[in-house]
Design a protein around this motif. Structure first.
Motif, PDB file in Angstrom:
ATOM      1  N   ILE A 139     -11.472  -8.623  -5.907  1.00 15.04           N
ATOM      2  CA  ILE A 139     -11.905  -9.932  -6.420  1.00 15.04           C
ATOM      3  C   ILE A 139     -11.234 -10.211  -7.768  1.00 15.04           C
ATOM      4  CG2 ILE A 139     -13.889 -11.196  -7.353  1.00 15.04           C
ATOM      5  CD1 ILE A 139     -15.580  -9.796  -5.152  1.00 15.04           C
ATOM      6  N   PHE A 140     -11.247  -9.226  -8.663  1.00 16.74           N
ATOM      7  CA  PHE A 140     -10.616  -9.405  -9.966  1.00 16.74           C
ATOM      8  C   PHE A 140      -9.104  -9.624  -9.826  1.00 16.74           C
ATOM      9  CE2 PHE A 140     -14.315  -7.163 -12.101  1.00 16.74           C
ATOM     10  CZ  PHE A 140     -14.735  -8.295 -12.772  1.00 16.74           C
ATOM     11  N   LEU A 141      -8.491  -8.899  -8.905  1.00 13.14           N
ATOM     12  CA  LEU A 141      -7.051  -9.075  -8.704  1.00 13.14           C
ATOM     13  C   LEU A 141      -6.726 -10.468  -8.177  1.00 13.14           C
ATOM     14  CD1 LEU A 141      -6.005  -5.583  -7.304  1.00 13.14           C
ATOM     15  CD2 LEU A 141      -5.557  -6.526  -9.576  1.00 13.14           C
ATOM     16  N   PHE A 142      -7.541 -10.979  -7.254  1.00 13.50           N
ATOM     17  CA  PHE A 142      -7.325 -12.343  -6.756  1.00 13.50           C
ATOM     18  C   PHE A 142      -7.502 -13.369  -7.877  1.00 13.50           C
ATOM     19  CE2 PHE A 142      -8.124 -10.843  -2.280  1.00 13.50           C
ATOM     20  CZ  PHE A 142      -6.868 -11.214  -1.802  1.00 13.50           C
ATOM     21  N   THR A 171      -2.340  -7.896  -2.566  1.00  9.88           N
ATOM     22  CA  THR A 171      -3.772  -7.599  -2.648  1.00  9.88           C
ATOM     23  C   THR A 171      -4.447  -7.858  -1.306  1.00  9.88           C
ATOM     24  OG1 THR A 171      -3.757  -8.201  -4.983  1.00  9.88           O
ATOM     25  CG2 THR A 171      -5.895  -8.110  -3.909  1.00  9.88           C
ATOM     26  N   LEU A 172      -4.091  -8.953  -0.667  1.00  9.95           N
ATOM     27  CA  LEU A 172      -4.637  -9.264   0.651  1.00  9.95           C
ATOM     28  C   LEU A 172      -4.244  -8.205   1.671  1.00  9.95           C
ATOM     29  CD1 LEU A 172      -6.221 -11.339   2.335  1.00  9.95           C
ATOM     30  CD2 LEU A 172      -4.039 -12.459   2.826  1.00  9.95           C
ATOM     31  N   TYR A 173      -3.002  -7.750   1.613  1.00 10.23           N
ATOM     32  CA  TYR A 173      -2.539  -6.703   2.513  1.00 10.23           C
ATOM     33  C   TYR A 173      -3.383  -5.440   2.345  1.00 10.23           C
ATOM     34  CZ  TYR A 173       0.401  -2.980   4.375  1.00 10.23           C
ATOM     35  OH  TYR A 173       0.865  -1.882   5.048  1.00 10.23           O
ATOM     36  N   PHE A 174      -3.570  -5.004   1.091  1.00 15.54           N
ATOM     37  CA  PHE A 174      -4.356  -3.797   0.862  1.00 15.54           C
ATOM     38  C   PHE A 174      -5.830  -4.009   1.178  1.00 15.54           C
ATOM     39  CE2 PHE A 174      -0.638  -2.418  -1.584  1.00 15.54           C
ATOM     40  CZ  PHE A 174      -0.490  -1.154  -1.033  1.00 15.54           C
ATOM     41  N   LEU A 175      -6.310  -5.227   1.002  1.00 14.02           N
ATOM     42  CA  LEU A 175      -7.680  -5.537   1.378  1.00 14.02           C
ATOM     43  C   LEU A 175      -7.855  -5.384   2.885  1.00 14.02           C
ATOM     44  CD1 LEU A 175     -10.496  -6.665   0.596  1.00 14.02           C
ATOM     45  CD2 LEU A 175      -9.565  -8.941   1.034  1.00 14.02           C
TER      46      LEU A 175
END
Length: 184
Positions: A139-142, A171-175
């Motif tokens: 969330i913080f990274l987004f 970030t989405l990929y790792f999520l």
């Protein structure tokens, strides 16, 4: 010959002299010729002083950011102290951004130092608030990536928009990878 045209030619001769496209004697001759016997005043010392200040500020910004990274990753101080020092660095970079607004490259360096320090702070904050919880970190990274995209659009800095977009994609990929393996 009109004054505007003479001024442009004289500026061009100065740039030739500075880049050594022509020997200095030829440039001085052309400057005297276009200045109608008077050697026009050379570039002011303000420009030279400005370049020296930019180099100094660039070195200071780089040193400050390197110190913050060192402080966060290579020392044994508490996370609260790390977050405090990173917050102070964000404020210092913010002041530098305001002060250096008219200077293109050095302004962008200060802005990058500020947003990268903010990234370090949010990662530390996520680890402090919820240790081991990857969802909070994402969330913080987004939020950070969104801020970078907004800054890139507002200030017309394409590299900020690209960095924010790529950061959001990574970030989405790792999520998604973490979600499929069941993160906490």
């Amino acid at each position: 010959m009109d004054e505007m045209r003479k001024k442009i030619i004289i500026q061009e001769i100065y740039s030739w002299k500075e880049s050594r496209m022509l020997p200095e004697q030829y440039c001085n001759y052309l400057l005297a010729l276009y200045g109608q016997g008077e050697l026009p005043p050379s570039k002011s010392n303000d420009e030279t002083a400005s370049k020296k200040n930019d180099i100094f500020f660039g070195m200071l910004i780089g040193t400050c950011f390197a110190f913050i990274v060192f402080l966060n990753y290579f020392t044994e101080i508490t996370i609260r102290m790390q977050m405090l020092m990173t917050t102070i660095s964000i404020l210092v970079f913010g002041l530098a951004v305001r002060r250096l607004k008219g200077r293109k490259v050095i302004f962008q360096m200060a802005l990058m130092g500020m947003v990268l320090s903010l990234l370090l702070l949010t990662v530390s904050l996520a680890e402090f608030m919820a240790p081991g919880k990857a969802g909070i970190l994402y969330i913080f990274l987004f939020i950070n990536c969104g801020l970078w995209i907004l800054l890139g659009n507002k200030l017309k800095l394409l590299h900020f928009s690209i960095a924010g977009s790529l950061g959001a994609l990574v970030t989405l990929y790792f999520l998604l990878i973490g979600h499929s393996s069941g993160f906490k």
